[in-house]
Design a protein around this motif. Structure first.
Motif, PDB file in Angstrom:
ATOM      1  N   PRO A   1       0.811  -1.222   0.000  1.00 39.24           N
ATOM      2  CA  PRO A   1       0.000   0.000   0.000  1.00 39.24           C
ATOM      3  C   PRO A   1       0.848   1.277   0.000  1.00 39.24           C
ATOM      4  O   PRO A   1       0.532   2.236  -0.713  1.00 39.24           O
ATOM      5  CB  PRO A   1      -0.837  -0.124   1.276  1.00 39.24           C
ATOM      6  CG  PRO A   1      -0.914  -1.592   1.534  1.00 39.24           C
ATOM      7  CD  PRO A   1       0.419  -2.125   1.118  1.00 39.24           C
ATOM      8  N   SER A   2       1.929   1.282   0.795  1.00 42.80           N
ATOM      9  CA  SER A   2       2.803   2.464   0.840  1.00 42.80           C
ATOM     10  C   SER A   2       3.453   2.710  -0.512  1.00 42.80           C
ATOM     11  O   SER A   2       3.544   3.852  -0.975  1.00 42.80           O
ATOM     12  CB  SER A   2       3.884   2.286   1.902  1.00 42.80           C
ATOM     13  OG  SER A   2       3.335   2.154   3.191  1.00 42.80           O
ATOM     14  N   ALA A   3       3.929   1.637  -1.158  1.00 43.77           N
ATOM     15  CA  ALA A   3       4.607   1.763  -2.444  1.00 43.77           C
ATOM     16  C   ALA A   3       3.663   2.305  -3.511  1.00 43.77           C
ATOM     17  O   ALA A   3       4.009   3.231  -4.265  1.00 43.77           O
ATOM     18  CB  ALA A   3       5.167   0.410  -2.870  1.00 43.77           C
ATOM     19  N   ARG A   4       2.466   1.727  -3.596  1.00 41.92           N
ATOM     20  CA  ARG A   4       1.504   2.192  -4.594  1.00 41.92           C
ATOM     21  C   ARG A   4       1.084   3.631  -4.322  1.00 41.92           C
ATOM     22  O   ARG A   4       0.953   4.441  -5.248  1.00 41.92           O
ATOM     23  CB  ARG A   4       0.290   1.277  -4.591  1.00 41.92           C
ATOM     24  CG  ARG A   4       0.568  -0.119  -5.127  1.00 41.92           C
ATOM     25  CD  ARG A   4      -0.665  -0.992  -4.997  1.00 41.92           C
ATOM     26  NE  ARG A   4      -0.430  -2.322  -5.566  1.00 41.92           N
ATOM     27  CZ  ARG A   4      -1.283  -3.331  -5.455  1.00 41.92           C
ATOM     28  NH1 ARG A   4      -2.426  -3.162  -4.806  1.00 41.92           N
ATOM     29  NH2 ARG A   4      -1.013  -4.507  -5.995  1.00 41.92           N
ATOM     30  N   ALA A   5       0.884   3.951  -3.038  1.00 43.25           N
ATOM     31  CA  ALA A   5       0.461   5.302  -2.684  1.00 43.25           C
ATOM     32  C   ALA A   5       1.523   6.329  -3.054  1.00 43.25           C
ATOM     33  O   ALA A   5       1.209   7.367  -3.652  1.00 43.25           O
ATOM     34  CB  ALA A   5       0.140   5.385  -1.189  1.00 43.25           C
ATOM     35  N   VAL A   6       2.772   6.058  -2.719  1.00 41.96           N
ATOM     36  CA  VAL A   6       3.809   7.058  -2.968  1.00 41.96           C
ATOM     37  C   VAL A   6       4.018   7.291  -4.460  1.00 41.96           C
ATOM     38  O   VAL A   6       4.258   8.420  -4.902  1.00 41.96           O
ATOM     39  CB  VAL A   6       5.137   6.672  -2.266  1.00 41.96           C
ATOM     40  CG1 VAL A   6       5.864   5.560  -2.982  1.00 41.96           C
ATOM     41  CG2 VAL A   6       6.048   7.895  -2.125  1.00 41.96           C
ATOM     42  N   LEU A   7       3.887   6.237  -5.274  1.00 43.17           N
ATOM     43  CA  LEU A   7       4.053   6.415  -6.716  1.00 43.17           C
ATOM     44  C   LEU A   7       2.900   7.217  -7.315  1.00 43.17           C
ATOM     45  O   LEU A   7       3.113   8.114  -8.142  1.00 43.17           O
ATOM     46  CB  LEU A   7       4.183   5.066  -7.418  1.00 43.17           C
ATOM     47  CG  LEU A   7       5.471   4.294  -7.143  1.00 43.17           C
ATOM     48  CD1 LEU A   7       5.484   2.993  -7.939  1.00 43.17           C
ATOM     49  CD2 LEU A   7       6.712   5.125  -7.487  1.00 43.17           C
ATOM     50  N   ASN A   8       1.689   6.919  -6.902  1.00 39.15           N
ATOM     51  CA  ASN A   8       0.548   7.673  -7.420  1.00 39.15           C
ATOM     52  C   ASN A   8       0.580   9.117  -6.945  1.00 39.15           C
ATOM     53  O   ASN A   8       0.269  10.042  -7.713  1.00 39.15           O
ATOM     54  CB  ASN A   8      -0.760   6.994  -7.011  1.00 39.15           C
ATOM     55  CG  ASN A   8      -1.114   5.836  -7.920  1.00 39.15           C
ATOM     56  OD1 ASN A   8      -1.669   6.020  -8.999  1.00 39.15           O
ATOM     57  ND2 ASN A   8      -0.764   4.628  -7.503  1.00 39.15           N
TER      58      ASN A   8
END
Length: 232
Positions: free
Chosen positions: A131-138
């Motif tokens: 979740p953190s990885a997807r959030a930071v990229l978006n």
């Protein structure tokens, strides 16, 4: 990185109840909008590659061969960068549960390499959950889109009390977010405007809420601030 190094995040607003007629993020309409958004991102560099190849094959355009090769090379790099970014940002790399923040920085930088603003990545080397990885990229891509005339987007992150806090400050002339992006970030349905910008913001809102986190946004003159937290 300590808490003092991370700017105060905008206060997350209470979750907005789904508007009447809201598109179900689990449904086919949302999937269609997301697919259309990704196709829009990919079609520009793909078409440029085809145009370059057409020039190479045109006997009357041999004096433009060097320009054609340059167009093909730059467009191929852009397409590859977008594909690698999308694979993680939108969840195709589903088998990985944790991501190295240094690899995420490279993916985010691949987006900024093809737009006017620049990025400052101030997230220390660490493992980040899905979740953190997807959030930071978006968040990074939305922060870039908030600076159509150029500027600097600074991304920071810190883990505290079992949460990972992400902030993105976009500073530059004419910094702004489209109304449909603001609606998506609040979990509201698309009522007018472009579906592509809305669907990414709605996807970000959905994934953060599904992880048990919150997201917030503040817009001021020449500044857009995004923040979210998700369980670490």
């Amino acid at each position: 990185m300590t808490d003092s190094q991370v700017p105060a995040a905008p206060t997350p607003a209470p979750a907005t109840p789904p508007a009447t007629g809201a598109i179900d993020v689990q449904g086919p309409d949302f999937a269609a909008l997301l697919a259309a958004r990704l196709c829009h991102d990919f079609i520009s560099p793909a078409s440029a590659i085809v145009s370059g190849l057409d020039l190479l094959e045109d006997p009357a355009a041999q004096d433009m061969r060097e320009d054609a090769m340059s167009l093909i090379a730059s467009s191929a790099r852009k397409l590859a960068d977008l594909l690698q970014f999308t694979r993680v940002a939108f969840g195709a790399s589903a088998s990985a549960e944790n991501f190295d923040s240094r690899e995420l920085e490279k993916l985010a930088q691949g987006v900024f390499d093809h737009v006017r603003p620049t990025m400052v990545w101030a997230i220390e080397s660490q493992a980040m959950n899905k979740p953190s990885a997807r959030a930071v990229l978006n968040i990074a891509q939305i922060a870039a889109s908030a600076l159509p005339a150029g500027g600097v987007a600074t991304l920071k992150g810190v883990t505290a009390e079992g949460r990972f806090l992400i902030t993105a400050d976009s500073l530059g002339a004419r910094a702004r977010l489209r109304p449909e992006v603001l609606a998506g970030l609040k979990g509201e349905a698309l009522t007018e405007g472009l579906g592509g910008p809305w669907v990414q913001a709605a996807y970000l809102h959905a994934l953060v809420r599904a992880a048990g986190g919150q997201i917030a946004v503040e817009v001021a003159e020449d500044r857009v601030s995004l923040a979210c937290w998700v369980p670490a």
